[in-house]
Design an enzyme around this catalytic site. Sequence first.
Site, PDB file in Angstrom:
ATOM      1  N   HIS A 194       0.863  -1.183   0.000  1.00 53.49           N
ATOM      2  CA  HIS A 194       0.000   0.000   0.000  1.00 53.49           C
ATOM      3  C   HIS A 194       0.900   1.234   0.000  1.00 53.49           C
ATOM      4  CE1 HIS A 194      -3.690   2.342   0.876  1.00 53.49           C
ATOM      5  NE2 HIS A 194      -2.839   3.141   1.511  1.00 53.49           N
ATOM      6  N   CYS A 195       0.788   2.033  -1.047  1.00 54.36           N
ATOM      7  CA  CYS A 195       1.663   3.202  -1.207  1.00 54.36           C
ATOM      8  C   CYS A 195       0.880   4.465  -0.862  1.00 54.36           C
ATOM      9  CB  CYS A 195       2.190   3.276  -2.637  1.00 54.36           C
ATOM     10  SG  CYS A 195       3.333   4.647  -2.898  1.00 54.36           S
ATOM     11  N   PRO A 196       1.199   5.136   0.224  1.00 48.97           N
ATOM     12  CA  PRO A 196       0.486   6.381   0.551  1.00 48.97           C
ATOM     13  C   PRO A 196       0.821   7.522  -0.402  1.00 48.97           C
ATOM     14  CG  PRO A 196       2.270   6.008   2.110  1.00 48.97           C
ATOM     15  CD  PRO A 196       2.204   4.794   1.255  1.00 48.97           C
TER      16      PRO A 196
END
Length: 488
Positions: A194-196
């Site tokens: 999960h890439c913010p």
Amino acid sequence: MSPGGGGPMKDCEYSQISTHSSSPMESPHKKKKIPARRKWEVFPGRNKFFCNGRIMMARQTGVFYLTLVLILVTSGLFFAFDCPYLAVKITPAIPVVGGILFFFVMGTLLRTSFSDPGVLPRATPDEAADLERQIDIANGSSSGGYRSPPRTKEVIINGQTVKLKYCFTCKIFRPPRASHCSLCDNCVERFDHHCPWVGNCVGKRNYRFFYMFILSLSFLTVFIFAFVITHVILRSQQTGFLNAIKDSPASVLEAVVCFFSVWSIVGLLGFHTYLISSNQTTNEDIKGSWSNKRGKENYNPYSYGNICTNCCVALCGPISPSLIDRRGYVQPDTPQPAAPSNGLATYGATSSQSDMCDQDQCIQSTKFVLQAAATPLLQSEPSLASDELHLPGKPGLGTPCASLTLGQPTPPSSMPNLSAEAGLTDILPLKEEHVGHQFLTPEEAPSPPRLLAGSPLAHSRTVHVLGLASQDALHEDSVRGLVKLSSV
């Protein structure tokens, strides 16, 4: 009703029955049409949707907006303060190349952020219940007893045993390489991380765009940083370093931002290049799923054994369609008709209730007639006297009085017998008049005196009986006599 059209019927009012309803069970009143809802409106995961479900993002998008601001501000300052000087002093191709890189970066960023990463749909209640039954059978506990929490299945992929874990949130066995994202609350196929910075998960459907984003962003960052330094050096050669900074203060800001960000971006690009070349994911590399430390026989079953082939599969392979169909319509459940509470039934309920009542009356009447025919006549009870029942020219069997209500007969309290004389005098004429009548239908059974209009019994006078018990007994005797006569 009077001939002039007056009377009680004049004041009657009739309620209009709606013929436009789709079902007879619906209310005659016009219902408000409920608009159909799309699936993204009832999506169970923690995601945000825009443009009627066309855009799908994670709920935490603050860092994504920071990424947009950094790229837009840095590139805007570069095109506004550096490109005019560089296009004149060096070549006009510098702003052209910079523009191409900028649009490529923005396109891949938005494509990564706004797309479905490969979310797996959750199981429906029926599918979850069926899966639970399969797990109970596999574990040998069909009574709902204790089950070990880590429920898994094993499959063999290219000679390597791979475990499929059960997701307690989505109620499914996750396919190979899938994992549940705790931030988005979804199971993602070929989950990477999960890439913010992009505001979304990175999975099977958007990983290539994520890699293209960090690749193009690395080139853009290096490009801007290199030509900003070139701009400052050229100006410092003419007017000095301090005057060059005063003439183009934005170049200093661009150089600082690019200097601190280029290391992380280039390092991230190198890491994902290694993952693509070995056909791994970030999740698998962090967990060490295919590390040699777990055993000499542990290897990556998804690798093709060739770096070029692995890169082509990851970057040039077909994109699978979305499985959640977020813009599809939710299928409404079939409404269950409610029982009327105010005593006014609808058309469908009225017809069904009347049919049931007719069937019940027929069944009860048939049972009563059969019971009466099967019961033998009692010879020991006293016969009816001629002074109690007065029949014109026919002593013996009489007809029920006018005060008796027609309908379902009431079981008698006493069963007086028919006299022998009355039986002999009544059998002969009835046998001649009713030839071929072998049985009574259920509709004829409840009120036999009215049905025999042509028999001598129908022309009798009104009989006055002193008690209700005598009326019931007389009605019972009439039915028994008719059954006896019909069977002769």
